[in-house]
Motif scaffolding. Sequence first.
Motif, PDB file in Angstrom:
ATOM      1  N   VAL A  47      -1.990  23.207 -14.816  1.00 27.14           N
ATOM      2  CA  VAL A  47      -0.904  23.730 -13.998  1.00 27.14           C
ATOM      3  C   VAL A  47      -0.055  22.581 -13.471  1.00 27.14           C
ATOM      4  O   VAL A  47      -0.585  21.620 -12.896  1.00 27.14           O
ATOM      5  N   ILE A  48       1.250  22.681 -13.660  1.00 28.09           N
ATOM      6  CA  ILE A  48       2.180  21.655 -13.174  1.00 28.09           C
ATOM      7  C   ILE A  48       2.428  21.882 -11.686  1.00 28.09           C
ATOM      8  O   ILE A  48       2.899  22.941 -11.272  1.00 28.09           O
ATOM      9  N   GLU A  49       2.117  20.858 -10.890  1.00 32.16           N
ATOM     10  CA  GLU A  49       2.296  20.988  -9.445  1.00 32.16           C
ATOM     11  C   GLU A  49       2.819  19.708  -8.799  1.00 32.16           C
ATOM     12  O   GLU A  49       2.805  19.575  -7.577  1.00 32.16           O
ATOM     13  N   THR A  50       3.273  18.749  -9.625  1.00 35.24           N
ATOM     14  CA  THR A  50       3.860  17.515  -9.117  1.00 35.24           C
ATOM     15  C   THR A  50       5.247  17.331  -9.725  1.00 35.24           C
ATOM     16  O   THR A  50       5.557  17.871 -10.785  1.00 35.24           O
ATOM     17  N   GLN A  51       6.085  16.537  -9.047  1.00 30.53           N
ATOM     18  CA  GLN A  51       7.432  16.302  -9.537  1.00 30.53           C
ATOM     19  C   GLN A  51       7.422  15.602 -10.891  1.00 30.53           C
ATOM     20  O   GLN A  51       8.201  15.941 -11.782  1.00 30.53           O
ATOM     21  N   SER A  52       6.532  14.640 -11.053  1.00 32.25           N
ATOM     22  CA  SER A  52       6.462  13.945 -12.338  1.00 32.25           C
ATOM     23  C   SER A  52       6.033  14.901 -13.439  1.00 32.25           C
ATOM     24  O   SER A  52       6.542  14.842 -14.569  1.00 32.25           O
ATOM     25  N   GLY A  53       5.106  15.782 -13.119  1.00 34.05           N
ATOM     26  CA  GLY A  53       4.677  16.771 -14.108  1.00 34.05           C
ATOM     27  C   GLY A  53       5.807  17.725 -14.449  1.00 34.05           C
ATOM     28  O   GLY A  53       5.983  18.107 -15.615  1.00 34.05           O
ATOM     29  N   LEU A  54       6.596  18.087 -13.450  1.00 32.55           N
ATOM     30  CA  LEU A  54       7.715  19.001 -13.686  1.00 32.55           C
ATOM     31  C   LEU A  54       8.758  18.338 -14.587  1.00 32.55           C
ATOM     32  O   LEU A  54       9.348  18.990 -15.452  1.00 32.55           O
ATOM     33  N   GLU A  55       8.972  17.056 -14.390  1.00 33.69           N
ATOM     34  CA  GLU A  55       9.925  16.330 -15.229  1.00 33.69           C
ATOM     35  C   GLU A  55       9.440  16.248 -16.670  1.00 33.69           C
ATOM     36  O   GLU A  55      10.235  16.377 -17.610  1.00 33.69           O
ATOM     37  N   ARG A  56       8.140  16.018 -16.865  1.00 32.19           N
ATOM     38  CA  ARG A  56       7.584  16.008 -18.219  1.00 32.19           C
ATOM     39  C   ARG A  56       7.750  17.372 -18.876  1.00 32.19           C
ATOM     40  O   ARG A  56       8.084  17.483 -20.051  1.00 32.19           O
ATOM     41  N   CYS A  57       7.494  18.400 -18.096  1.00 36.77           N
ATOM     42  CA  CYS A  57       7.630  19.768 -18.593  1.00 36.77           C
ATOM     43  C   CYS A  57       9.066  20.039 -19.030  1.00 36.77           C
ATOM     44  O   CYS A  57       9.313  20.563 -20.128  1.00 36.77           O
ATOM     45  N   ALA A  58      10.028  19.670 -18.205  1.00 35.49           N
ATOM     46  CA  ALA A  58      11.436  19.908 -18.522  1.00 35.49           C
ATOM     47  C   ALA A  58      11.841  19.167 -19.783  1.00 35.49           C
ATOM     48  O   ALA A  58      12.557  19.712 -20.641  1.00 35.49           O
ATOM     49  N   ALA A  59      11.384  17.917 -19.917  1.00 31.71           N
ATOM     50  CA  ALA A  59      11.731  17.130 -21.100  1.00 31.71           C
ATOM     51  C   ALA A  59      11.159  17.759 -22.363  1.00 31.71           C
ATOM     52  O   ALA A  59      11.826  17.822 -23.400  1.00 31.71           O
ATOM     53  N   ALA A  60       9.926  18.225 -22.288  1.00 29.49           N
ATOM     54  CA  ALA A  60       9.283  18.832 -23.462  1.00 29.49           C
ATOM     55  C   ALA A  60       9.989  20.123 -23.855  1.00 29.49           C
ATOM     56  O   ALA A  60      10.241  20.375 -25.041  1.00 29.49           O
TER      57      ALA A  60
END
Length: 444
Positions: A47-60
């Motif tokens: 589960v994405i719950e950090t800003q860095s994780g959200l950025e990785r998710c958006a890029a993918a």
Amino acid sequence: MTLNTPENTTAGVPAAAAAPHITVEGFDSPIPEIIDLDAPREGVPLVIETQSGLERCAAAIAAGTGPAGVDAERASGFRYGQRAFLVQIRREGAGTWLIDPEPFGNLDIINDALRGVEWILHAASQDLPCLSELGMWPDKLFDTELAARLAGLPRVGLAAVIEQLLGFGLAKEHSAADWSTRPLPEPWLRYAALDVEVLAELREELIELLQANGKLEYAEQEFAAILAAGIAPPRVDPWRKTSGLHQIRDRRQLAAVRELWLERDALAQKRDVAPGRLLPDSALVAAAKAMPATVPQLLTTKGFHGRAAQREAPRWLRCISTARTLEELPPLHLATNAPPPPRVWADRDPEAAARLATARPLLQAKAEELDLPLENLLTPDYLRRVAWRPPAEVTEESISAELLTLGARKWQVELSAPLIAGAFLDPQPLPPKESKAATAASGQ
């Protein structure tokens, strides 16, 4: 029956795991056996719950290809409002992503990553409001539930459509879970990931089915209409949707329901809990009908119960006391431009009743011919409105204009207007003794 195993892949699943097929005498095509879809093909995502994780998710997601399957899980019945507590996205080349929206003010970065991408949702009207609250809104939409209705499938729930078209069994045991739970249990996350697992494949099957039946344009118009309509504005006097309000026949009691509803809503919002978990609607109506003057009287009122019934009893009693002293009371009924219930048409306007009774069977027959639900051919309220107050001069063109003004789509107007105009120009008389029953049936 003979068992045949296909060599190609099914719904993105490798051939070794694809559903075997059975050949049934009398059917031209092999029919897939149902196999359980019980695990995402790449495993359960974190589960994405950090800003860095959200950025990785958006890029993918931005680097992916094709449409994106999108879903959201709410905590209806547990938390206040209808906000999303988990957002699921799957796109070819990007895989499946699970996002916890709670740590973020919005998901604008995800919306930007999906700019120009078609979103695949099932029953979009349920999820678009909560996604909109997060700053997410599609540029293009494919609603698999609506597409299934237009295609004439007998069952249109997500699990049922997947089973009918892809041959997979999708469990729905966590659909009513409290998705505000943290951390979310792994079985729930697996369920959430599977909800978007095969949406892209399901879209392809539905497009093929709609094209074969000449209905793809219908679906495209429906999807565009959903996006154009946007999110409905807040309801005026939402307290009037209290279940059981029809039992109230006194304006002061109605005021008591209003005061109780507003107080319950404010408390529920403060505590972030579903209002019905404090007091059910039935308790509001029971208290308003009884109009008790003391806390003991309130607590002994039949039907007055709920988690906050006793603990917050003074609060509820103050609401009733306020209603008892109000000088301006709410009207029992709000003014509306809607037609009266069809059951009274035969008495109030026999000509309108005849128009409705004549037009509806024609539309029903057309819907059956097209193998789609009557309400998808034309919203029943539109027919009632135009039958109750038809154009001054009834023609196919004038009926078309009225339906378009009401919100009917072009394809609906093209199919419905000629039938309605013909019915209005030559309405069949109502049977004298059965006029009320016939009119009531026409309004179902």
